[in-house]
Write an enzyme that holds these catalytic residues in place. Structure first.
Site, PDB file in Angstrom:
ATOM      1  N   ARG A 211       0.926  -1.576   0.234  1.00  0.00           N
ATOM      2  CA  ARG A 211      -0.018   0.280  -0.223  1.00  0.00           C
ATOM      3  C   ARG A 211       0.441   1.218  -0.169  1.00  0.00           C
ATOM      4  NH1 ARG A 211      -4.222  -3.612   3.307  1.00  0.00           N
ATOM      5  NH2 ARG A 211      -2.226  -3.102   4.740  1.00  0.00           N
ATOM      6  N   PHE A 234     -12.015  -5.061  -3.643  1.00  0.00           N
ATOM      7  CA  PHE A 234     -12.332  -5.994  -3.130  1.00  0.00           C
ATOM      8  C   PHE A 234     -11.069  -4.413  -1.855  1.00  0.00           C
ATOM      9  CE2 PHE A 234     -11.046  -8.951  -6.818  1.00  0.00           C
ATOM     10  CZ  PHE A 234     -12.327  -9.360  -6.753  1.00  0.00           C
ATOM     11  N   ASP A 252     -15.875  -2.835  -2.725  1.00  0.00           N
ATOM     12  CA  ASP A 252     -16.036  -4.263  -1.558  1.00  0.00           C
ATOM     13  C   ASP A 252     -17.668  -4.848  -1.195  1.00  0.00           C
ATOM     14  OD1 ASP A 252     -13.820  -5.480   0.200  1.00  0.00           O
ATOM     15  OD2 ASP A 252     -16.609  -5.446   0.669  1.00  0.00           O
ATOM     16  N   ASP A 302      -7.457  -7.008  -5.501  1.00  0.00           N
ATOM     17  CA  ASP A 302      -6.601  -7.913  -4.266  1.00  0.00           C
ATOM     18  C   ASP A 302      -7.693  -8.633  -4.049  1.00  0.00           C
ATOM     19  OD1 ASP A 302      -5.449  -8.524  -1.993  1.00  0.00           O
ATOM     20  OD2 ASP A 302      -5.857  -6.809  -1.007  1.00  0.00           O
ATOM     21  N   CYS A 342      -3.820 -14.395  -3.060  1.00  0.00           N
ATOM     22  CA  CYS A 342      -3.580 -14.781  -2.185  1.00  0.00           C
ATOM     23  C   CYS A 342      -3.517 -16.364  -1.500  1.00  0.00           C
ATOM     24  CB  CYS A 342      -3.808 -13.724  -0.635  1.00  0.00           C
ATOM     25  SG  CYS A 342      -5.725 -13.977  -0.711  1.00  0.00           S
TER      26      CYS A 342
HETATM   27  N1  SAH Z   1      -7.288  -4.757  -0.299  1.00  0.00           N
HETATM   28  C1  SAH Z   1      -7.897  -5.716   1.604  1.00  0.00           C
HETATM   29  C2  SAH Z   1      -7.835  -6.036   2.118  1.00  0.00           C
HETATM   30  C3  SAH Z   1      -8.805  -7.035   0.584  1.00  0.00           C
HETATM   31  S1  SAH Z   1      -9.287  -8.843   1.358  1.00  0.00           S
HETATM   32  C4  SAH Z   1      -6.821  -4.011   1.726  1.00  0.00           C
HETATM   33  O1  SAH Z   1      -5.961  -3.687   1.757  1.00  0.00           O
HETATM   34  O2  SAH Z   1      -6.803  -4.151   3.312  1.00  0.00           O
HETATM   35  C5  SAH Z   1     -11.004  -9.135   0.789  1.00  0.00           C
HETATM   36  C6  SAH Z   1     -11.971  -8.051   0.584  1.00  0.00           C
HETATM   37  O3  SAH Z   1     -12.646  -8.286  -0.484  1.00  0.00           O
HETATM   38  C7  SAH Z   1     -12.937  -8.090   1.722  1.00  0.00           C
HETATM   39  O4  SAH Z   1     -12.640  -6.995   2.158  1.00  0.00           O
HETATM   40  C8  SAH Z   1     -14.116  -8.998   0.796  1.00  0.00           C
HETATM   41  O5  SAH Z   1     -15.477  -8.114   1.878  1.00  0.00           O
HETATM   42  C9  SAH Z   1     -13.967  -8.443  -0.824  1.00  0.00           C
HETATM   43  N2  SAH Z   1     -15.055  -9.517  -1.142  1.00  0.00           N
HETATM   44  C10 SAH Z   1     -15.219 -10.541  -0.844  1.00  0.00           C
HETATM   45  N3  SAH Z   1     -15.437 -11.335  -2.614  1.00  0.00           N
HETATM   46  C11 SAH Z   1     -16.114  -9.945  -2.705  1.00  0.00           C
HETATM   47  C12 SAH Z   1     -16.640  -9.894  -3.941  1.00  0.00           C
HETATM   48  N4  SAH Z   1     -16.907 -10.904  -4.966  1.00  0.00           N
HETATM   49  N5  SAH Z   1     -17.028  -8.463  -4.174  1.00  0.00           N
HETATM   50  C13 SAH Z   1     -17.008  -7.575  -3.426  1.00  0.00           C
HETATM   51  N6  SAH Z   1     -15.845  -7.726  -2.785  1.00  0.00           N
HETATM   52  C14 SAH Z   1     -15.785  -9.232  -2.412  1.00  0.00           C
END
Ligand code: SAH
Length: 398
Positions: A211, A234, A252, A302, A342
């Site tokens: 980040r 995400f 998200d 992500d 991940c």
């Molecule tokens: N990039 C973030 C971490 C992402 S973790 C950071 O830097 O903190 C993955 C995220 O994807 C979670 O917040 C989860 O709520 C979201 N998520 C999971 N499936 C999803 C979907 N189909 N559409 C949108 N968001 C989703």
């Protein structure tokens, strides 16, 4: 006692012994008890802990004939914590990981730090049985290193515990109850972390350095003009927008995460016009954006773990390909895609091939600007490739 010919991984210090490698169990070890691992010819190899309910029946703690006692625990915890000395003194934004389980030679134990609060996750029965003592060792070690914690909170509410026959457990293990939101002051960004209800132990700490890198990269490349657009897919609590002086669209599925993302942006005095918070399924939204011809200068993708095991790799690969294909379609020529996986079951090499497949279908051109991985508070034991789950690519796309 291992089956004949199954000693190689143990000798090579892989920490897991699967049920299929075990020939005989001598004695009647209690669930969670310490056991010795010997070859088929009764040669001593290692000492670890036992759980018949798990497919990983032994997790190895030592390959030397050491007693696993209070001294051993203190030494191992101190070693892991000392390796985070720069973080302890700088108190960097977003918290940091103190103990990275198998990769810190402490299988089943995750410990993260947010400001003065420590969050413990016990993934296995043996660790669960000792969590109270572990909390005390952590307090002792952190106090010795001039970083006395205010409280130690447990977040053992993860699905993998079921494989160990454990239910979920959360609550204070030691000291003060953490506030509903812990504020962490970084160099140019303040964060709020909900260690009670947030994902994982409250935040995705493994992405912290990436980040910061993105903010630096965008500034260096003149992508800070308010007209520059970042699509943060995400987004969780908007971490990839931290310190970025551009238009950011955070997407998200979770309302709670977006709500906190908005609070964090406000706390950092980001003008409301520079941030959007979109609650949507990314798969649907990115397809719509591609159809509508929406274009961004930078896209961060992500997603959560798609493949939880080898059997899910093919389906996960299709998911990553679809997602990345639509990301390519939504980039300005000369734009950037920062894309991650991940899923431990998907190797860095396979991930790159999947992204290549998506690129080929998109008809675009791309260059790898950087290979990405977790920050240096998330070391990976060389003997434990399973620990290398997070990989990413920063691509320049034409
Ligand atoms: N990039 C973030 C971490 C992402 S973790 C950071 O830097 O903190 C993955 C995220 O994807 C979670 O917040 C989860 O709520 C979201 N998520 C999971 N499936 C999803 C979907 N189909 N559409 C949108 N968001 C989703």
């Amino acid at each position: 006692m291992l089956k004949p010919g199954r000693e190689k991984p143990v000798i090579n210090q892989h920490p897991w012994v699967f049920s299929g490698a075990i020939d005989t169990v001598m004695g009647d070890p209690a669930p969670g008890a310490l056991v010795d691992v010997v070859t088929a010819s009764n040669r001593w190899l290692a000492r670890g802990y036992w759980n018949a309910r798990s497919q990983i029946q032994v997790r190895i703690l030592t390959w030397q004939d050491d007693p696993i006692d209070a001294d051993w625990w203190r030494t191992m915890i101190r070693r892991a914590v000392e390796a985070r000395q720069p973080y302890l003194s700088a108190q960097l934004a977003d918290g940091f990981r103190l103990i990275n389980a198998e990769s810190d030679f402490l299988p089943g134990l995750i410990v993260d730090c947010y400001g003065g609060w420590v969050v413990v996750q016990a993934l296995t029965l043996h660790i669960d049985q000792r969590k109270q003592q572990i909390a005390h060792y952590l307090v002792d070690v952190l106090t010795e290193l001039d970083y006395p914690p205010r409280g130690i909170y447990e977040r053992s509410d993860v699905d993998v515990r079921r494989k160990e026959g454990l239910s979920q457990a959360t609550g204070v293990l030691w000291g003060e109850e953490p506030p509903p939101l812990i504020q962490i002051d970084g160099e140019n960004w303040r964060h709020l972390v909900d260690v009670r209800r947030g994902h994982k132990t409250g935040a995705y700490l493994d992405q912290r350095d990436n980040r910061a890198y993105l903010a630096h990269f965008m500034a260096l490349n003149g992508l800070t003009d308010p007209a520059a657009r970042l699509l943060n897919l995400f987004s969780y609590t908007g971490g990839f927008g931290a310190g970025i002086d551009a238009q950011v669209v955070n997407v998200d599925a979770s309302y709670e995460a977006l709500d906190l993302a908005e609070q964090i942006a406000q706390m950092n005095h980001v003008p409301a016009a520079r941030r959007e918070f979109v609650q949507a399924d990314v798969f649907d939204l990115i397809r719509d954006f591609a159809e509508q011809g929406e274009l961004f200068d930078v896209i961060v993708c992500d997603p959560p773990k798609f493949a939880h095991n080898q059997g899910q790799v093919e389906r996960a690969a299709r998911g990553y390909k679809d997602l990345n294909l639509h990301c390519f379609k939504c980039l300005q020529p000369g734009g950037y895609l920062m894309t991650y996986s991940c899923s431990g079951a998907i190797s860095p090499d396979l991930f790159q091939k999947i992204v290549f497949g998506a690129l080929a279908d998109s008809g675009r051109q791309a260059q790898i600007v950087k290979h990405l991985g977790p920050g240096d508070d998330h070391p990976v034991a060389l003997t434990f490739p399973e620990g290398e789950y997070l990989k990413g690519l920063l691509l320049r796309v034409y």
